[in-house]
Motif scaffolding. Structure first.
Motif, mmCIF file in Angstrom:
data_model
loop_
_atom_site.group_PDB
_atom_site.id
_atom_site.type_symbol
_atom_site.label_atom_id
_atom_site.label_comp_id
_atom_site.label_asym_id
_atom_site.label_seq_id
_atom_site.Cartn_x
_atom_site.Cartn_y
_atom_site.Cartn_z
ATOM 1 N N HIS A 1 45.314 45.746 39.259
ATOM 2 C CA HIS A 1 46.190 44.588 39.082
ATOM 3 C C HIS A 1 45.503 43.282 39.486
ATOM 4 C CE1 HIS A 1 46.951 44.062 43.379
ATOM 5 N NE2 HIS A 1 46.870 45.371 43.432
ATOM 6 N N ALA A 2 44.407 43.369 40.271
ATOM 7 C CA ALA A 2 43.765 42.143 40.741
ATOM 8 C C ALA A 2 42.855 41.541 39.684
ATOM 9 C CB ALA A 2 42.980 42.421 42.019
ATOM 10 N N ILE A 3 42.560 42.318 38.628
ATOM 11 C CA ILE A 3 41.630 41.840 37.615
ATOM 12 C C ILE A 3 42.182 40.633 36.874
ATOM 13 C CG2 ILE A 3 40.637 42.489 35.378
ATOM 14 C CD1 ILE A 3 39.803 45.070 36.686
ATOM 15 N N ALA A 4 43.487 40.695 36.591
ATOM 16 C CA ALA A 4 44.098 39.560 35.892
ATOM 17 C C ALA A 4 44.140 38.335 36.797
ATOM 18 C CB ALA A 4 45.508 39.934 35.438
ATOM 19 N N ARG A 5 44.367 38.582 38.104
ATOM 20 C CA ARG A 5 44.572 37.460 39.018
ATOM 21 C C ARG A 5 43.225 36.858 39.446
ATOM 22 N NH1 ARG A 5 46.153 37.660 44.392
ATOM 23 N NH2 ARG A 5 46.055 39.914 44.213
ATOM 24 N N LYS A 6 42.345 37.712 39.984
ATOM 25 C CA LYS A 6 41.098 37.182 40.535
ATOM 26 C C LYS A 6 40.065 36.954 39.449
ATOM 27 C CE LYS A 6 41.473 38.709 45.280
ATOM 28 N NZ LYS A 6 41.655 40.102 45.720
ATOM 29 N N GLY A 7 39.969 37.892 38.488
ATOM 30 C CA GLY A 7 38.952 37.761 37.456
ATOM 31 C C GLY A 7 39.418 36.915 36.285
ATOM 32 N N ARG A 8 40.737 36.660 36.252
ATOM 33 C CA ARG A 8 41.352 35.928 35.146
ATOM 34 C C ARG A 8 40.972 36.531 33.797
ATOM 35 N NH1 ARG A 8 40.257 29.915 35.729
ATOM 36 N NH2 ARG A 8 41.650 29.817 33.926
ATOM 37 N N VAL A 9 41.098 37.845 33.726
ATOM 38 C CA VAL A 9 40.887 38.570 32.474
ATOM 39 C C VAL A 9 42.256 39.036 31.993
ATOM 40 C CG1 VAL A 9 39.837 40.588 31.404
ATOM 41 C CG2 VAL A 9 38.607 39.341 33.178
ATOM 42 N N ALA A 10 42.606 38.735 30.770
ATOM 43 C CA ALA A 10 43.873 39.208 30.215
ATOM 44 C C ALA A 10 43.571 40.086 29.012
ATOM 45 C CB ALA A 10 44.744 38.034 29.797
ATOM 46 N N ARG A 11 44.504 40.918 28.637
ATOM 47 C CA ARG A 11 44.229 41.791 27.502
ATOM 48 C C ARG A 11 45.479 42.058 26.679
ATOM 49 N NH1 ARG A 11 43.018 47.913 28.453
ATOM 50 N NH2 ARG A 11 43.355 47.821 26.225
ATOM 51 N N LYS B 1 31.172 30.590 39.582
ATOM 52 C CA LYS B 1 31.889 31.589 40.378
ATOM 53 C C LYS B 1 31.750 32.933 39.675
ATOM 54 C CE LYS B 1 36.409 32.343 42.345
ATOM 55 N NZ LYS B 1 37.780 32.320 41.934
ATOM 56 N N ALA B 2 31.503 33.994 40.437
ATOM 57 C CA ALA B 2 31.385 35.305 39.803
ATOM 58 C C ALA B 2 32.198 36.327 40.569
ATOM 59 C CB ALA B 2 29.929 35.734 39.742
ATOM 60 N N VAL B 3 32.857 37.219 39.810
ATOM 61 C CA VAL B 3 33.678 38.270 40.419
ATOM 62 C C VAL B 3 33.201 39.602 39.867
ATOM 63 C CG1 VAL B 3 36.024 39.144 40.707
ATOM 64 C CG2 VAL B 3 35.643 36.691 40.508
ATOM 65 N N GLN B 4 32.932 40.547 40.771
ATOM 66 C CA GLN B 4 32.555 41.891 40.321
ATOM 67 C C GLN B 4 33.830 42.673 40.020
ATOM 68 O OE1 GLN B 4 28.950 41.052 40.037
ATOM 69 N NE2 GLN B 4 29.352 43.247 39.863
ATOM 70 N N LEU B 5 34.076 42.934 38.729
ATOM 71 C CA LEU B 5 35.345 43.547 38.351
ATOM 72 C C LEU B 5 35.459 44.994 38.790
ATOM 73 C CD1 LEU B 5 36.241 42.279 34.802
ATOM 74 C CD2 LEU B 5 36.951 41.433 37.009
ATOM 75 N N GLU B 6 34.318 45.728 38.770
ATOM 76 C CA GLU B 6 34.440 47.164 39.019
ATOM 77 C C GLU B 6 34.875 47.451 40.452
ATOM 78 O OE1 GLU B 6 31.631 45.611 38.643
ATOM 79 O OE2 GLU B 6 30.200 46.287 40.159
ATOM 80 N N LYS B 7 34.851 46.425 41.294
ATOM 81 C CA LYS B 7 35.256 46.649 42.693
ATOM 82 C C LYS B 7 36.727 46.303 42.921
ATOM 83 C CE LYS B 7 30.726 46.054 44.723
ATOM 84 N NZ LYS B 7 29.801 44.970 44.348
ATOM 85 N N ALA C 1 30.433 41.779 35.681
ATOM 86 C CA ALA C 1 30.673 40.538 36.409
ATOM 87 C C ALA C 1 31.364 39.564 35.481
ATOM 88 C CB ALA C 1 29.358 39.947 36.900
ATOM 89 N N VAL C 2 32.434 38.967 35.971
ATOM 90 C CA VAL C 2 33.113 37.971 35.174
ATOM 91 C C VAL C 2 33.067 36.661 35.947
ATOM 92 C CG1 VAL C 2 35.445 38.331 36.070
ATOM 93 C CG2 VAL C 2 35.148 37.587 33.724
ATOM 94 N N SER C 3 32.986 35.579 35.208
ATOM 95 C CA SER C 3 32.918 34.280 35.855
ATOM 96 C C SER C 3 34.116 33.462 35.414
ATOM 97 C CB SER C 3 31.606 33.599 35.439
ATOM 98 O OG SER C 3 31.684 32.232 35.692
ATOM 99 N N PRO C 4 35.198 33.506 36.180
ATOM 100 C CA PRO C 4 36.425 32.827 35.758
ATOM 101 C C PRO C 4 36.233 31.324 35.593
ATOM 102 C CG PRO C 4 36.639 33.676 38.009
ATOM 103 C CD PRO C 4 35.355 34.195 37.476
#
Lengths: 426, 302, 275
Positions: C78-88, C68-74, C61-64
């Protein structure tokens, strides 16, 4: 004299291989005798000539390599880069004025139409192959969809060229999406073979669905494009172009009109491509070509981005097909073989995948030169194939292989060397 | 039932020929990662050398001897073709951008087709059946299932060639070198393997296999022209991809499957759409198995 | 609230369990490091968090933003960067080599800019707010080029930059997605001591800007000096979790990982000792 002896030995070995290669084909011609049975003749002089030519060519090549150890290619590249900025406008002016040159035979304008059709196809495919880096071996499918859309709609519903043009483009784009949706997660050569297969399927369907497409006999009698309702007719009279302007009807008027249509369509393709390239979508295509995994990590929807490239490329392919059908007033499956796809792909790669100006140069070389070689008849395609191989060996990255940045911070907009730009894996 | 059996026999025979050509595609792809578009035309060259040799030997009474000579001559000439094509059109482009060898190969394919057309004419060339007759396997309500001697010969020759080829690839130093270059050409070169020589040999072997396929095609159908290479080449390439490009058993499996699809589709649906059926099935298989049936699954290295 | 909560995460490849039931949290505004010997499962864990692998079990779970919490594994990759705001960033740098540094940073802002073009149509016709959006995009890019010291090289192709500059550019590119959590895969690998010190300063600045960081690192100097919190993995399992001081003193970690006699030499490159 040692090097000479070595060269002679080398050339002799090559000549021996040439003897094995040419022997059965040039030396031993098959023919059917009166009774219809196969017989074998001999052509020793022709064989000796061919083998001797290979021997001398090899010797010449070795001598050349000894005198010119450095390749000439880099110097040529730099010259072309500098010239690139003014070649394009000059070519554009020439393209616009070409049909109006006094005394130009109709056949040349017609050749201009043909070349321009391939320029347009090349620019359309350049979006897919050059920018997005997706290898499409079945581009002719969209050309065919456009051509048959126009033919069927105009013959069955009586619509004219201009009404059908957008429909043909949209139908082709629709097919592009239909093809792309399931297969775009395939990589590299798997994608290539599926696009090739798709092109073949389309061709097989239009060959065999006789009740709809006329099968191998094709479709005939599509209307010619009109100019605001004015027809181009040799008879003249009211309602025709010549009649309206009170001039003598001549074939070149129609050809020139067709030429300006395809020129406009091609320039539209070019304009859209150049605009998109400087925008997020075009940048995403190029980024996709460079590194798909990095794109995904930046939140780019890889599949949709690829689909837009496919759809837009197909859209312009459909335009070109629609124009082709209108120009010929006749289409048959023979116009949509794999050879067409290969020719357009060769134009894109030869031009230097991604370069718009390169496509123009390559189309002139690939379409214009064989047309001039018509007199050589059966040797024409042989020369064409050899030229493809030789050009690729001399310039593996095509005529113009450098890339221009789409956005700059400073004033200087340098060019990016070919060795840094990827050609994609998809 | 009887009809199905007949189509099975026909399909397997055709599939064997496709499989032999497909091996050439898959070997070249495995070792230098390029689609050798000219390979189908090497197959056509093989068929032509076969017909030339058999015509030259008209009057020879021993059919097996004539066939043996035709097979060997065709394999040698095609080996030379494969070697030369690689040297002339592909080697200068090795390590270059991946589209360049593809276009060069398409150019080579155009050259070969037109060269044969110019030198041997555009007419279809036919030979009489050299191994007539066959054995009746089943007679069901008047429908006779035939296994012709020709089909049997094709199956036997293919299996023999494949056995020899498998031995070559798995048991000999050459085979080891080929597999090493396929895995990692740079490393193989560092370990003292002559990669140029290995790649040349790959082309020679692949072309010789295509030559066998070409002569068998000639014997089976009796008619060839300069254009047969295109269709057979595309089918064999499809077979190689279907089986998983780079996989040798996959190439044979893909060839057999495509032969069977063609035979059964022609038998039970329409002959006109048999090729469309082959391509559609390829697309469907790849949708669900993106690396083909036996291909190595490509792991995304991040 | 934590920016990242990993619960009972397991990742299996066939019979191999690369990550085994790992749970940890990363606090907002902190630099969290994941360390461990080679083959400990760090990169696999990382790839699960950034969406390149779908975990076999467990949740991420990431909380951008707070609340607010987003379940990343679901989410699709490509949506991880946008919705979860996770960059790498990537261990083997993955820049767009044929594009300029500036273009790389513009591609990173794709989703925002693309929306401003009216999905291409308005942009081609030259209407709508794209021009303004692009100007803002260039300004953001310039900001990160300045932060990474690359303004001078903005118009040079990324593939022609020196190695250290490429590493910094990759971080700048990730930051242009405006992430809440920046994941760095061995950012100091291959850097010389001076570049490494510069990197430390850059990462601190990013943290001060409000972005949380998660990093895998072999360079103990960087890890001990920079991290607020360290998680130690070994053979796919979490063996320790704490502040740098705690980790340094943890006998389990020393035994499994640092080796004997190395605990007072934090600068020693661990790769040499990891068997």
């Amino acid at each position: 004299m040692r090097p000479l002896a070595r060269d002679l030995k080398d050339a002799a070995a090559v000549a021996f291989f040439a003897f094995l290669i040419f022997g059965p084909f040039i030396g031993l011609p098959l023919s059917n005798n009166q009774a219809g049975n196969l017989t074998l003749g001999t052509r020793p002089q022709a064989l000796a000539l061919a083998v001797g030519a290979v021997f001398l060519a090899r010797l010449g090549l070795l001598a050349w390599a000894r005198w010119h150890p450095a390749p000439l290619a880099p110097r040529f590249t730099i010259k072309l880069q500098g010239a690139g900025r003014f070649i394009a406008p000059v070519l554009l002016v020439f393209a616009v004025l070409m049909p109006l040159l006094p005394g130009l035979p109709n056949a040349y304008i017609d050749l201009g139409v043909l070349i321009m059709t391939y320029v347009m196809l090349g620019w359309g495919l350049n979006i897919v192959v050059g920018l997005a880096g997706l290898l499409d071996l079945g581009y002719v499918a969209f050309y065919a969809v456009g051509a048959y859309s126009f033919a069927l709609i105009s013959l069955n519903f009586g619509l004219g060229f201009w009404e059908c043009l957008p429909i043909a483009g949209i139908l082709a784009a629709f097919w592009g999406v239909c093809l792309g949706f399931p297969v775009l997660r395939l990589r590299g050569d798997y994608l290539a073979i599926v696009t090739l297969a798709f092109g073949e399927i389309i061709r097989l369907v239009i060959t065999n669905w006789v009740s709809l497409t006329g099968g191998p006999n094709g479709l005939l009698g599509m209307p010619q494009p009109s100019l605001f309702g004015l027809r181009f007719s040799m008879a003249g009279g009211p309602g025709t172009f010549a009649g309206f302007f009170h001039i003598t009807p001549a074939p070149w008027q129609r050809t020139a009109y067709l030429y300006y249509i395809i020129l406009a369509l091609a320039l539209l393709t070019n304009w859209v491509t150049l605009r998109l390239r400087k925008q997020p979508l075009g940048r995403a295509w190029e980024a996709l070509r460079e590194d798909e995994i990095a794109c995904r990590s930046l939140g780019i929807n890889v599949r949709n981005t690829k689909l837009t490239a496919f759809a837009i490329g197909a859209f312009f392919g459909g335009f070109a097909g629609c124009f082709f059908a209108a120009r010929q007033s006749f289409i048959s499956p023979d116009s949509f073989t794999f050879m067409e796809s290969a020719t357009v792909l060769a134009i894109v790669v030869l031009g230097g995948a991604g370069s718009q100006l390169g496509v123009v140069l390559a189309a002139c070389v690939m379409i214009g030169v064989p047309q001039m070689l018509q007199s050589l008849q059966i040797y024409r395609m042989l020369i064409f194939g050899l030229a493809l191989v030789i050009i690729m060996i001399v310039r593996p990255r095509g005529f113009i292989s450098t890339r221009r940045p789409t956005v700059t911070l400073g004033k200087r907009g340098g060019v990016i060397g070919a060795d840094l730009v990827s050609q994609g894996r998809g | 039932m009887a009809y199905a059996l007949q189509q099975l026999i026909n399909g397997l025979t055709l599939g064997m020929i496709y499989g032999l050509i497909a091996i050439g595609y898959t070997m070249v792809y495995g070792i230098i990662g390029m689609i050798n578009f000219a390979h189908g035309d090497v197959f056509m060259i093989g068929a032509f050398v076969g017909i030339i040799v058999l015509t030259a030997l008209t009057g020879l009474t021993s059919v097996p001897l004539g066939l043996l000579v035709a097979f060997i001559a065709s394999a040698i000439i095609c080996g030379v073709y494969g070697f030369s094509i690689e040297r002339v059109a592909y080697r200068p482009l090795r390590g270059s951008f991946r589209l360049a060898p593809l276009i060069s190969a398409i150019g080579m394919s155009i050259v070969l087709e037109n060269y044969v057309q110019v030198s041997q004419g555009a007419l279809e060339r036919a030979i009489p059946s050299l191994i007539p007759g066959g054995v009746t396997l089943m007679n069901q309500g008047g429908f006779v299932v035939q296994l012709s001697w020709m089909q049997l010969a094709i199956v036997i020759v293919t299996i023999a060639v494949l056995a020899g080829f498998t031995y070559l690839v798995t048991k000999t130093p050459l085979g080891r070198a080929m597999r090493a270059v396929e895995q990692d050409a740079k490393m193989a070169a560092l370990l003292g393997i002559d990669t140029d020589r290995t790649i040349s040999l790959t082309f020679i072997i692949g072309s010789a296999l295509a030559a066998f396929a070409g002569v068998m095609f000639l014997l089976y159908y009796g008619v060839i022209d300069f254009y047969i290479g295109f269709n057979a080449g595309i089918k064999a390439f499809t077979a190689a991809v279907l089986g998983g490009i780079g996989s040798l058993p996959g190439a044979v499996l893909g060839g057999l499957l495509i032969g069977l699809i063609e035979a059964f589709w022609s038998g039970y649906a329409t002959v006109a759409y048999k090729d469309a059926a082959v391509y559609s099935i390829l697309a469907i298989v790849l949708m669900f198995m993106p690396s083909g049936l036996l291909g190595r699954h490509e792991v995304e290295k991040v | 609230m934590n920016v990242l909560t990993v619960t009972n995460l397991t990742m299996r490849f066939g019979g191999l369990t690369a990550v085994n039931n790992v749970s940890f949290t990363a606090a907002r505004g902190h630099i969290t490091a994941i360390i461990g010997p080679n083959g400990a499962g760090k990169t696999t864990l990382f790839n699960c968090i950034t969406g390149f692998y779908k975990p076999s079990a467990g949740s991420i779970a990431v909380s951008p933003e707070p609340g607010k919490a987003v379940q990343l594994e679901k989410l699709p990759g490509h949506a991880i960067a946008r919705k979860g705001r996770v960059a790498r960033t990537f261990q083997n740098i993955r820049l767009f080599g044929g594009m300029t540094a500036l273009e790389n940073l513009m591609v990173a802002q794709h989703n925002r800019l693309q929306a401003a073009t009216g999905f291409g149509v308005l942009g081609v016709l030259g209407i709508g707010g794209y021009r303004a959006a692009e100007r803002r995009g260039i300004e953001l890019a310039r900001h990160w080029l300045e932060q990474t010291g690359l303004v001078e090289r903005a118009d040079d192709p990324a593939g022609a930059l020196p190695y250290g500059a490429q590493r910094r550019l990759e971080i700048a590119r990730a930051m242009c997605t405006e992430p809440a959590l920046l994941c760095l895969d061995e950012p100091a690998a291959g850097l010389n001591p001076r570049e490494s010190a510069g990197l430390n300063a850059l990462l601190r600045k990013i943290r001060e800007g409000g972005c949380s960081l998660l990093l895998i690192e072999h360079d103990m100097g960087v890890v001990m000096n920079l991290s607020d919190h360290i998680i130690v993995l070994d053979h796919g399992k979490k063996i320790a979790d704490g502040t740098p001081a705690e980790i340094r003193a943890d006998p389990v970690v020393i035994g499994a990982y640092l080796g004997e006699g190395e605990e007072d030499d934090p600068d020693a490159p661990v790769a040499e000792h990891a068997a």
